[in-house]
Design a protein around this motif. Structure first.
Motif, mmCIF file in Angstrom:
data_model
loop_
_atom_site.group_PDB
_atom_site.id
_atom_site.type_symbol
_atom_site.label_atom_id
_atom_site.label_comp_id
_atom_site.label_asym_id
_atom_site.label_seq_id
_atom_site.Cartn_x
_atom_site.Cartn_y
_atom_site.Cartn_z
ATOM 1 N N GLU A 132 -1.618 -0.758 -7.264
ATOM 2 C CA GLU A 132 -2.959 -1.147 -7.705
ATOM 3 C C GLU A 132 -3.849 -1.447 -6.510
ATOM 4 O OE1 GLU A 132 -2.335 -4.411 -10.316
ATOM 5 O OE2 GLU A 132 -1.691 -3.166 -12.017
ATOM 6 N N ARG A 148 4.134 -2.273 -8.492
ATOM 7 C CA ARG A 148 2.908 -2.252 -9.301
ATOM 8 C C ARG A 148 1.743 -2.865 -8.533
ATOM 9 N NH1 ARG A 148 0.012 -5.613 -11.989
ATOM 10 N NH2 ARG A 148 1.465 -7.332 -11.624
ATOM 11 N N LYS A 149 1.977 -4.017 -7.905
ATOM 12 C CA LYS A 149 0.914 -4.674 -7.139
ATOM 13 C C LYS A 149 0.451 -3.795 -5.980
ATOM 14 C CE LYS A 149 2.160 -9.504 -8.055
ATOM 15 N NZ LYS A 149 2.602 -10.794 -7.430
#
Length: 466
Positions: A344, A340-341
């Motif tokens: 993003e 996810r990091k």
């Protein structure tokens, strides 16, 4: 003629005898479905017919001594199918190990740049009565998405030969023209590139600034050259080892749904678990998490005014792999957070910036540097850029027929590099998750240990679902 983009041409410049820049699709097929029965000559004739509608298979490289820009594609007016489609038998007893060994040998051979940069090996003699078709294509002419598209043109929904796309049949790279190559190359080099550089520099400055800002907030993807050293991060040789694994896509989706993650999170968790198992068995597991590089297609992104249209439309995303976690469930949850990091952060970066900078790749200089880099084994002189390259390509979720033969598995195999000697590529198709592992034999003589660990990792996650 069609000029190669900088990124396409870079795969030519990066290639050395040890660092081979071709991608492979290993297709297992059932010959019993071929109309009229299987016959190699008939299969090759049908392949010749379909090549008429695959423009990339009919073009070859051309250049001029006066050209200061990247090479061009031209139509091969002397195209001969017999120079591209070959027949070979796998040694007895014809199991998966023998197939992988034969394919590893073929994967270590260079492609002839005097003809279209692809070849198809039909491998007979498998103990289960199946046949393998090994398609090798140079990375200069394909990326993950386009290779899947070209493979699709060799396949159909039924065993019967399909009608050819008339528009593709008419498409051509055109004839050679040494004067045009040199003239347009000079315009690109002296006029267009300085203008592109002036536009590109301001856009590039924001990348490290944003990276630093996110690093301070602990929301950045790992930076290059921060990965721990493993056996995969040294100079490679021309010798290739291959291993394969096939998992149930329904089982992978069950894990995804149960833990509320994405399929790519499950894939990366399986990769991390398999590599953890392998490195533990060799007493080589670093304390820090390994770093994976995930190619990301930008086929759907808006074209930048700095990018020359080309075949390869890809960038890369770095992500940590939760190899430092023993529990498979915690590893999956942690991997989902890492992913996810990284996603993003990657979304903030111009998707075309890599392709834009690749336009400035200096052909002769880069080729010389790569030769020296490999011969002097300089990959061991600096921290690893990352540890493993992991690709995940989605294919059709329905049955396909390859030149009339039912497809039972498709295993993709990507290239490896000096300092980056392990490539794990995943291709989902017809209810299966097919995993192809390509490594340098001198670094990883036993890649089947990694392949077999995938099945064990998935079973552990399924047990946690229960």
């Amino acid at each position: 003629m069609q000029r190669l983009s900088g990124l396409d041409a870079s795969f030519l410049y990066l290639e050395t005898r040890s660092q081979l820049m071709h991608v492979i699709g290993l297709v297992e097929i059932d010959p019993s479905t071929m109309p009229g029965g299987y016959d190699f000559a008939k299969l090759r004739t049908e392949m010749q017919r379909r090549v008429a509608a695959i423009p990339a298979f009919r073009r070859k490289l051309d250049n001029s001594v006066f050209n200061i820009d990247h090479p061009v594609w031209i139509e091969d007016e002397d195209f001969d199918i017999e120079r591209h489609v070959h027949r070979v038998a796998v040694p007895a007893p014809g199991g998966a190990g023998e197939v992988a060994e034969l394919c590893g040998h073929l994967a270590g051979q260079t492609l002839d740049r005097g003809k279209p940069l692809w070849e198809l090996w039909i491998i007979e003699g498998l103990s289960n009565g199946r046949i393998c078709a090994m398609l090798r294509m140079h990375h200069a002419s394909t990326d993950g998405v386009t290779s899947a598209e070209m493979l699709a043109r060799m396949c159909s929904l039924t065993p019967e030969p399909p009608e050819l796309d008339a528009e593709k049949v008419r498409e051509t790279a055109g004839p050679p023209s040494r004067a045009t190559i040199a003239a347009t190359g000079a315009i690109n080099y002296f006029v267009q590139r300085p203008l592109a550089m002036a536009k590109l520099l301001p856009r590039t400055v924001s990348v490290p600034v944003g990276w630093l800002r996110r690093a301070q907030q602990q929301s950045a993807m790992p930076a290059p050259f921060m990965a721990p050293r493993t056996r995969f991060n040294s100079a490679i040789t021309p010798h290739r080892s291959i291993a394969l694994s096939q998992l149930s896509l329904d089982d992978v989706k069950r894990v995804k749904n149960h833990f509320g993650v994405k399929i790519n999170d499950v894939v990366l968790a399986l990769v991390g678990g398999a590599m953890r198992t392998y490195l533990l068995e060799h007493d080589e597991l670093p304390e820090k998490p390994l770093v994976g590089m995930v190619p990301v297609s930008v086929h759907d992104a808006d074209e930048s005014d700095l990018v020359v249209e080309g075949t390869n439309k890809v960038t890369g995303m770095f992500t940590l792999l939760s190899t430092d976690v023993d529990d498979p469930v915690i590893r999956l949850e942690k991997q989902a957070e890492f992913s996810r990091k990284s996603k993003e952060h990657h979304a903030e970066i111009d998707a075309n910036i890599l392709r834009s900078w690749a336009q400035f790749a200096p052909g002769t200089t880069l080729s010389t540097v790569m030769k020296v880099y490999g011969e002097r084994k300089l990959a061991s002189a600096h921290p690893p850029i990352f540890n493993v390259l992991v690709s995940n390509v989605a294919g059709p979720d329905f049955p396909l027929y390859f030149l009339g033969c039912r497809v039972t598995a498709v295993y993709p195999l990507g290239p490896i590099f000096h300092g980056l000697g392990l490539n794990i590529t995943v291709f989902s198709a017809d209810g299966n998750l097919n995993i192809g592992i390509l490594a340098c034999t001198d670094q990883t003589p036993d890649p089947w240990e990694i392949a077999n660990a995938f099945d064990d990792q998935l079973k552990q996650l399924l047990a946690a679902c229960d």
